[in-house]
Design a protein around this motif. Structure first.
Motif, PDB file in Angstrom:
ATOM      1  N   ARG A  51       2.896  -0.916 -39.902  1.00 44.23           N
ATOM      2  CA  ARG A  51       3.748   0.092 -40.516  1.00 44.23           C
ATOM      3  C   ARG A  51       5.101   0.099 -39.838  1.00 44.23           C
ATOM      4  O   ARG A  51       5.200  -0.068 -38.622  1.00 44.23           O
ATOM      5  CB  ARG A  51       3.112   1.485 -40.384  1.00 44.23           C
ATOM      6  CG  ARG A  51       2.161   1.883 -41.493  1.00 44.23           C
ATOM      7  CD  ARG A  51       0.889   1.102 -41.506  1.00 44.23           C
ATOM      8  NE  ARG A  51      -0.033   1.637 -42.524  1.00 44.23           N
ATOM      9  CZ  ARG A  51      -1.238   1.163 -42.725  1.00 44.23           C
ATOM     10  NH1 ARG A  51      -1.682   0.143 -42.021  1.00 44.23           N
ATOM     11  NH2 ARG A  51      -2.020   1.692 -43.650  1.00 44.23           N
ATOM     12  N   THR A  52       6.145   0.316 -40.618  1.00 45.31           N
ATOM     13  CA  THR A  52       7.481   0.400 -40.037  1.00 45.31           C
ATOM     14  C   THR A  52       7.655   1.759 -39.369  1.00 45.31           C
ATOM     15  O   THR A  52       6.938   2.720 -39.642  1.00 45.31           O
ATOM     16  CB  THR A  52       8.569   0.227 -41.111  1.00 45.31           C
ATOM     17  OG1 THR A  52       8.521   1.354 -42.018  1.00 45.31           O
ATOM     18  CG2 THR A  52       8.374  -1.069 -41.891  1.00 45.31           C
ATOM     19  N   ASN A  53       8.648   1.837 -38.472  1.00 42.45           N
ATOM     20  CA  ASN A  53       8.929   3.101 -37.802  1.00 42.45           C
ATOM     21  C   ASN A  53       9.340   4.183 -38.803  1.00 42.45           C
ATOM     22  O   ASN A  53       8.985   5.349 -38.649  1.00 42.45           O
ATOM     23  CB  ASN A  53      10.031   2.907 -36.760  1.00 42.45           C
ATOM     24  CG  ASN A  53       9.607   1.972 -35.647  1.00 42.45           C
ATOM     25  OD1 ASN A  53       8.418   1.828 -35.356  1.00 42.45           O
ATOM     26  ND2 ASN A  53      10.572   1.325 -35.010  1.00 42.45           N
ATOM     27  N   LEU A  54      10.110   3.791 -39.817  1.00 47.63           N
ATOM     28  CA  LEU A  54      10.535   4.752 -40.834  1.00 47.63           C
ATOM     29  C   LEU A  54       9.338   5.265 -41.619  1.00 47.63           C
ATOM     30  O   LEU A  54       9.228   6.472 -41.896  1.00 47.63           O
ATOM     31  CB  LEU A  54      11.555   4.099 -41.771  1.00 47.63           C
ATOM     32  CG  LEU A  54      12.075   4.967 -42.923  1.00 47.63           C
ATOM     33  CD1 LEU A  54      12.692   6.257 -42.403  1.00 47.63           C
ATOM     34  CD2 LEU A  54      13.084   4.188 -43.769  1.00 47.63           C
ATOM     35  N   TRP A  55       8.414   4.379 -41.971  1.00 47.23           N
ATOM     36  CA  TRP A  55       7.217   4.783 -42.710  1.00 47.23           C
ATOM     37  C   TRP A  55       6.401   5.767 -41.900  1.00 47.23           C
ATOM     38  O   TRP A  55       5.902   6.776 -42.430  1.00 47.23           O
ATOM     39  CB  TRP A  55       6.384   3.556 -43.061  1.00 47.23           C
ATOM     40  CG  TRP A  55       5.223   3.821 -43.968  1.00 47.23           C
ATOM     41  CD1 TRP A  55       5.200   3.726 -45.335  1.00 47.23           C
ATOM     42  CD2 TRP A  55       3.902   4.235 -43.581  1.00 47.23           C
ATOM     43  NE1 TRP A  55       3.949   4.048 -45.814  1.00 47.23           N
ATOM     44  CE2 TRP A  55       3.134   4.369 -44.761  1.00 47.23           C
ATOM     45  CE3 TRP A  55       3.297   4.496 -42.349  1.00 47.23           C
ATOM     46  CZ2 TRP A  55       1.796   4.749 -44.737  1.00 47.23           C
ATOM     47  CZ3 TRP A  55       1.964   4.898 -42.329  1.00 47.23           C
ATOM     48  CH2 TRP A  55       1.236   5.012 -43.516  1.00 47.23           C
ATOM     49  N   LEU A  56       6.254   5.514 -40.602  1.00 42.74           N
ATOM     50  CA  LEU A  56       5.484   6.416 -39.744  1.00 42.74           C
ATOM     51  C   LEU A  56       6.162   7.777 -39.622  1.00 42.74           C
ATOM     52  O   LEU A  56       5.495   8.819 -39.682  1.00 42.74           O
ATOM     53  CB  LEU A  56       5.316   5.790 -38.358  1.00 42.74           C
ATOM     54  CG  LEU A  56       4.368   4.590 -38.258  1.00 42.74           C
ATOM     55  CD1 LEU A  56       4.375   4.033 -36.844  1.00 42.74           C
ATOM     56  CD2 LEU A  56       2.959   4.978 -38.670  1.00 42.74           C
ATOM     57  N   ALA A  57       7.490   7.783 -39.458  1.00 47.95           N
ATOM     58  CA  ALA A  57       8.209   9.051 -39.351  1.00 47.95           C
ATOM     59  C   ALA A  57       8.048   9.866 -40.632  1.00 47.95           C
ATOM     60  O   ALA A  57       7.792  11.078 -40.593  1.00 47.95           O
ATOM     61  CB  ALA A  57       9.686   8.796 -39.060  1.00 47.95           C
ATOM     62  N   GLU A  58       8.191   9.212 -41.772  1.00 49.17           N
ATOM     63  CA  GLU A  58       8.014   9.907 -43.055  1.00 49.17           C
ATOM     64  C   GLU A  58       6.595  10.458 -43.195  1.00 49.17           C
ATOM     65  O   GLU A  58       6.396  11.598 -43.643  1.00 49.17           O
ATOM     66  CB  GLU A  58       8.317   8.961 -44.213  1.00 49.17           C
ATOM     67  CG  GLU A  58       9.785   8.668 -44.428  1.00 49.17           C
ATOM     68  CD  GLU A  58      10.010   7.735 -45.602  1.00 49.17           C
ATOM     69  OE1 GLU A  58      10.920   8.003 -46.397  1.00 49.17           O
ATOM     70  OE2 GLU A  58       9.264   6.747 -45.732  1.00 49.17           O
ATOM     71  N   SER A  59       5.605   9.665 -42.806  1.00 48.16           N
ATOM     72  CA  SER A  59       4.212  10.084 -42.948  1.00 48.16           C
ATOM     73  C   SER A  59       3.905  11.291 -42.065  1.00 48.16           C
ATOM     74  O   SER A  59       3.213  12.230 -42.499  1.00 48.16           O
ATOM     75  CB  SER A  59       3.273   8.931 -42.592  1.00 48.16           C
ATOM     76  OG  SER A  59       3.457   7.842 -43.483  1.00 48.16           O
ATOM     77  N   GLU A 193      11.474  -2.044 -37.132  1.00 46.45           N
ATOM     78  CA  GLU A 193      12.643  -1.212 -36.864  1.00 46.45           C
ATOM     79  C   GLU A 193      13.565  -1.124 -38.079  1.00 46.45           C
ATOM     80  O   GLU A 193      13.556  -1.984 -38.950  1.00 46.45           O
ATOM     81  CB  GLU A 193      13.409  -1.739 -35.653  1.00 46.45           C
ATOM     82  CG  GLU A 193      12.644  -1.568 -34.353  1.00 46.45           C
ATOM     83  CD  GLU A 193      13.552  -1.612 -33.138  1.00 46.45           C
ATOM     84  OE1 GLU A 193      14.508  -2.406 -33.151  1.00 46.45           O
ATOM     85  OE2 GLU A 193      13.306  -0.837 -32.193  1.00 46.45           O
ATOM     86  N   SER A 194      14.377  -0.038 -38.099  1.00 45.75           N
ATOM     87  CA  SER A 194      15.304   0.185 -39.195  1.00 45.75           C
ATOM     88  C   SER A 194      16.569   0.818 -38.640  1.00 45.75           C
ATOM     89  O   SER A 194      16.498   1.713 -37.795  1.00 45.75           O
ATOM     90  CB  SER A 194      14.685   1.104 -40.255  1.00 45.75           C
ATOM     91  OG  SER A 194      15.666   1.539 -41.173  1.00 45.75           O
ATOM     92  N   PRO A 195      17.743   0.387 -39.127  1.00 47.69           N
ATOM     93  CA  PRO A 195      18.996   0.978 -38.659  1.00 47.69           C
ATOM     94  C   PRO A 195      19.384   2.263 -39.378  1.00 47.69           C
ATOM     95  O   PRO A 195      20.442   2.832 -39.117  1.00 47.69           O
ATOM     96  CB  PRO A 195      20.013  -0.136 -38.944  1.00 47.69           C
ATOM     97  CG  PRO A 195      19.484  -0.802 -40.181  1.00 47.69           C
ATOM     98  CD  PRO A 195      17.978  -0.753 -40.051  1.00 47.69           C
ATOM     99  N   LEU A 196      18.542   2.752 -40.294  1.00 49.70           N
ATOM    100  CA  LEU A 196      18.907   3.910 -41.098  1.00 49.70           C
ATOM    101  C   LEU A 196      19.028   5.184 -40.264  1.00 49.70           C
ATOM    102  O   LEU A 196      19.868   6.040 -40.540  1.00 49.70           O
ATOM    103  CB  LEU A 196      17.880   4.120 -42.208  1.00 49.70           C
ATOM    104  CG  LEU A 196      17.809   3.018 -43.275  1.00 49.70           C
ATOM    105  CD1 LEU A 196      16.716   3.322 -44.280  1.00 49.70           C
ATOM    106  CD2 LEU A 196      19.154   2.884 -43.983  1.00 49.70           C
TER     107      LEU A 196
END
Length: 235
Positions: A51-59, A193-196
């Motif tokens: 899972r991406t970091n963004l996906w985990l944060a959203e979840s 990782e994501s730069p968003l």
């Protein structure tokens, strides 16, 4: 009696083979030790799908929002989302909360902060995103040098304040924390990782000068072992 060239070459080959055996044994010891480390808190979180970091944060934010939605009456109604802070994390929470409320049959209105008469609503869903934190607290290495996996921790903390719009009666007032821990292969770092957002990237523990010093020390130790071995077995 002097050793003949052929015998000397055979002796050198035997020493090299012996040293290779020592190095192989050391690698097995290091791998076994690393496997033991993997039995710690990160081992249970391994998954075939990273899972991406963004996906985990959203979840995790969605889990928090779901706790707030569960405190509302189940007969639907009009809900105003109201954030105490204007931050990227708050915007992400707003997105996931809006989707959850809409799926449960609520009409959702956003508090834009502009002057004027707000739309009449039945409930106020207030929230303050206190933090979304990503850390890489642990790494696994081969022979103590080459990094092959990275441990990951994602934590969110949100203050929820739900009330009836007409009466002000409090339905929920609670700080909700959620977290997730796992590990992923080092080569997948660029995928997760994501730069968003600033909370979707992090510094890996030991990736600075300490890390390089550790590699120098390990390589120096191995080189020293090789030198001592040949010194002790030379004529």
């Amino acid at each position: 009696m002097r050793e003949r060239p052929v015998e000397r070459m055979n002796s050198l080959a035997a020493r090299i083979a012996a040293m290779s055996g020592i190095m192989i044994a050391l690698s097995f010891v290091c791998v076994a030790a690393q496997a033991g480390e993997g039995a710690g808190p990160f081992a249970a979180g391994r998954s075939d799908t990273v899972r991406t970091n963004l996906w985990l944060a959203e979840s995790l934010l969605a889990e928090v929002a779901a706790e707030g939605v569960a405190a509302l009456p189940q007969d639907g109604g009009r809900v105003r989302l109201q954030s105490a802070l204007d931050t990227p994390a708050a915007h992400l929470f707003q997105t996931v909360a809006t989707g959850l409320l809409a799926d449960r049959g609520y009409e959702v209105f956003l508090d834009t902060g502009e002057e004027g008469v707000p739309a009449p609503v039945d409930y106020v869903f207030g929230y303050r995103v206190l933090g979304v934190q990503l850390d890489y607290p642990e790494v696994g290495r081969t022979l103590g040098i080459w990094r092959n996996w990275v441990g990951r921790e994602v934590e969110v903390s949100v203050m929820l304040e739900l009330s009836e719009a007409a009466t002000g009666r409090v339905l929920l007032n609670r700080k909700v924390d959620r977290g997730y821990r796992d590990r992923f292969d080092d080569h997948e770092l660029g995928r997760v990782e994501s730069p968003l957002y600033d909370f979707t990237t992090a510094e890996i523990k030991g990736s600075g000068w300490q890390d390089r010093m550790e590699e120098v020390v390990v390589l120096g130790t191995l080189a020293g072992l090789v030198a001592v071995y040949f010194a002790n077995t030379s004529d």
